[in-house]
Design a protein around this motif. Sequence first.
Motif, short mmCIF file in Angstrom:
data_model
loop_
_atom_site.label_atom_id
_atom_site.label_comp_id
_atom_site.label_asym_id
_atom_site.label_seq_id
_atom_site.Cartn_x
_atom_site.Cartn_y
_atom_site.Cartn_z
N LEU A 1 39.13 30.16 42.46
CA LEU A 1 39.04 31.60 42.18
C LEU A 1 38.88 32.39 43.48
CD1 LEU A 1 39.11 33.70 40.00
CD2 LEU A 1 36.65 33.39 39.64
N SER A 2 38.13 31.85 44.41
CA SER A 2 37.95 32.53 45.71
C SER A 2 39.26 32.62 46.47
CB SER A 2 36.90 31.79 46.54
OG SER A 2 35.62 31.84 45.94
N CYS A 3 40.04 31.55 46.45
CA CYS A 3 41.32 31.56 47.15
C CYS A 3 42.28 32.56 46.51
CB CYS A 3 41.93 30.16 47.15
SG CYS A 3 41.09 28.97 48.23
N LYS A 4 42.27 32.63 45.19
CA LYS A 4 43.13 33.59 44.48
C LYS A 4 42.71 35.02 44.83
CE LYS A 4 44.48 33.03 40.24
NZ LYS A 4 44.54 32.78 38.79
N LEU A 5 41.41 35.26 44.84
CA LEU A 5 40.91 36.60 45.13
C LEU A 5 41.29 37.03 46.54
CD1 LEU A 5 39.21 39.11 44.50
CD2 LEU A 5 37.19 37.82 45.24
N TRP A 6 41.08 36.15 47.51
CA TRP A 6 41.38 36.51 48.89
C TRP A 6 42.88 36.78 49.08
CZ3 TRP A 6 38.98 38.25 52.94
CH2 TRP A 6 39.66 38.28 54.16
N GLU A 7 43.70 35.95 48.45
CA GLU A 7 45.15 36.14 48.55
C GLU A 7 45.55 37.51 48.02
OE1 GLU A 7 49.32 34.03 47.03
OE2 GLU A 7 47.37 33.20 46.45
N GLU A 8 44.99 37.91 46.88
CA GLU A 8 45.34 39.20 46.30
C GLU A 8 44.84 40.36 47.16
OE1 GLU A 8 47.37 39.67 43.89
OE2 GLU A 8 47.55 37.53 43.44
N CYS A 9 43.66 40.23 47.71
CA CYS A 9 43.13 41.30 48.56
C CYS A 9 43.99 41.50 49.80
CB CYS A 9 41.69 41.00 48.96
SG CYS A 9 40.49 41.18 47.62
N GLN A 10 44.53 40.40 50.32
CA GLN A 10 45.34 40.48 51.53
C GLN A 10 46.73 41.08 51.28
OE1 GLN A 10 44.63 39.20 55.18
NE2 GLN A 10 43.04 40.33 54.11
N LYS A 11 47.14 41.18 50.04
CA LYS A 11 48.44 41.76 49.71
C LYS A 11 48.43 43.28 49.78
CE LYS A 11 49.93 38.07 46.55
NZ LYS A 11 50.27 37.75 45.14
N GLY A 12 47.25 43.87 49.82
CA GLY A 12 47.16 45.32 49.86
C GLY A 12 47.70 45.95 48.59
N MET B 1 33.72 33.72 48.17
CA MET B 1 32.78 32.91 47.38
C MET B 1 31.58 33.75 46.95
SD MET B 1 33.69 29.65 46.88
CE MET B 1 32.33 28.47 46.95
N GLU B 2 31.10 34.58 47.85
CA GLU B 2 29.99 35.47 47.52
C GLU B 2 30.37 36.41 46.37
OE1 GLU B 2 27.18 37.56 50.44
OE2 GLU B 2 28.72 39.08 50.07
N THR B 3 31.57 36.94 46.43
CA THR B 3 32.05 37.83 45.38
C THR B 3 32.14 37.10 44.05
OG1 THR B 3 33.33 39.09 47.01
CG2 THR B 3 33.93 39.36 44.69
N VAL B 4 32.70 35.91 44.08
CA VAL B 4 32.87 35.12 42.86
C VAL B 4 31.52 34.76 42.25
CG1 VAL B 4 33.56 32.82 42.05
CG2 VAL B 4 35.15 34.20 43.40
N HIS B 5 30.57 34.33 43.08
CA HIS B 5 29.29 33.88 42.54
C HIS B 5 28.40 35.04 42.09
CE1 HIS B 5 29.10 29.48 42.98
NE2 HIS B 5 30.07 29.69 43.89
N SER B 6 28.70 36.24 42.54
CA SER B 6 27.89 37.38 42.11
C SER B 6 28.57 38.21 41.01
CB SER B 6 27.58 38.30 43.31
OG SER B 6 28.77 38.84 43.87
N LYS C 1 37.67 27.13 28.37
CA LYS C 1 36.65 27.71 29.25
C LYS C 1 37.29 28.23 30.53
CE LYS C 1 32.71 25.00 27.59
NZ LYS C 1 33.41 24.39 26.44
N GLU C 2 36.86 29.42 30.90
CA GLU C 2 37.41 30.06 32.09
C GLU C 2 36.30 30.70 32.91
OE1 GLU C 2 41.31 32.34 31.32
OE2 GLU C 2 40.14 32.53 29.49
N ALA C 3 36.58 30.84 34.18
CA ALA C 3 35.78 31.72 35.04
C ALA C 3 36.68 32.92 35.31
CB ALA C 3 35.42 31.01 36.35
N VAL C 4 36.16 34.11 35.02
CA VAL C 4 36.99 35.31 35.11
C VAL C 4 36.29 36.39 35.92
CG1 VAL C 4 38.14 34.88 32.91
CG2 VAL C 4 36.03 36.21 32.94
N LEU C 5 37.09 37.19 36.60
CA LEU C 5 36.61 38.40 37.27
C LEU C 5 37.09 39.58 36.43
CD1 LEU C 5 37.35 37.48 40.99
CD2 LEU C 5 35.09 37.70 39.94
N LEU C 6 36.16 40.35 35.89
CA LEU C 6 36.48 41.42 34.95
C LEU C 6 36.31 42.78 35.60
CD1 LEU C 6 34.67 40.05 31.75
CD2 LEU C 6 37.06 39.74 32.45
N PRO C 7 37.41 43.40 36.04
CA PRO C 7 37.32 44.73 36.63
C PRO C 7 36.61 45.71 35.72
CG PRO C 7 39.52 43.81 36.90
CD PRO C 7 38.79 42.89 35.97
N LEU C 8 35.86 46.61 36.30
CA LEU C 8 35.07 47.63 35.62
C LEU C 8 33.83 47.06 34.95
CD1 LEU C 8 34.83 50.64 34.93
CD2 LEU C 8 36.04 50.19 32.81
#
Length: 369
Positions: free
Chosen positions: A114-125, A213-218, A288-295
């Motif tokens: 999940l951390s790798c996916k998040l970083w990749e998306e952030c770098q796409k602007g 990782m900090e973002t994912v775990h928090s 079972k999933e780990a998800v990042l839920l905007p808002l």
Amino acid sequence: FTSAGGLIKLSPSTSLSSSTTPSSDDNGITNSLAGVKDFEEWFSSNSSSGAQFNNIRHALFDSMGRGLQFTSTKSSALNKVAVVPRKLVLNVPFSDNEDDIISSSNGRSWDTNLSCKLWEECQKGKDSVYYGYCSLLTRGTNLQRGTSTYPSTAPDALRHWTSSQKYLLEKSEKGQTLLEVESKQQEDWRRKYDSLGASEKGKMTYENFEWAMETVHSRAFRGDFGALDGGEGGPLRKIASLLLPLSALAFGIIYATDPSVDQYFVPLSIVAATPVVLTIIADQKGSKEAVLLPLIDSANHLQEADSVIEYDPAVDGFVLSLGKKCLVKEGDRAQVCISYGVRKDSELLLNYGFLRGVTMEGLGNDAGD
């Protein structure tokens, strides 16, 4: 939320005898809300996909900084305050055995993936499907071309404490244990980063990985959401959902041409039963999933909050509904709080930087426990 008997926020940049409050000047407010405008424009632009937020908005609070404000005075408005379509959700399969169980797809833990996916998306602007969410997390810096470092999403977490602040924890047995846990976490994250391939390491430094990782775990939520593409059982559910109407259609066509359908009884029964069997197998495998839920993840934590976050297959999205215990009065405003579940004090300090049920009266720099 000291006034509500809930949480107190501890900051590595101040002494343990005081709580952190956002700057009251215009620059401080602007910085704290950086990325919010881009996020809300992005979220609203996905309304055709089902994205919606009702009676809530981002705001600053003295107790916990940036959070969500409830803007209505009606209790009926507590239902479905946010709907986040699945297309806006970053997700990876998750196992109950936490980090000891690796993902079956690439041999890595859920938080690494999940951390790798998040970083990749952030770098796409702006090219990222999730650019608005990334803007919220990075306070808009992801939209600045060439930026490779982002502000912390959990600046008060224990890993950001100064040596002098950590020294205070060394004076108690519990504090020493907490420092050991923090050290092991850092070792674990380093090990996970070292396990990445050369191409992935070429795209992010360890500090970048640590930010993700900090973002994912928090912020990540974990559970069995029963989604059609979630977890190991997800694909089977998707096949079952497609076979069900097809089997009904096949039965209707055959019945229209041959009402007796005797010779087709066995094959039709097998086709009709297949979706049920696949669903049962999918339930055993789990989704079972780990998800990042905007808002939704913008709301601060209150363990007693009677919030409900559920996946609704009818809208193919995650829905947040609130109870009265979710609202914490701060002056003439009400802050929206949700429960992250039962969390130990050590986890709250380690990954978030606050403690539950702590009053700071009389607590000085010689604090022990």
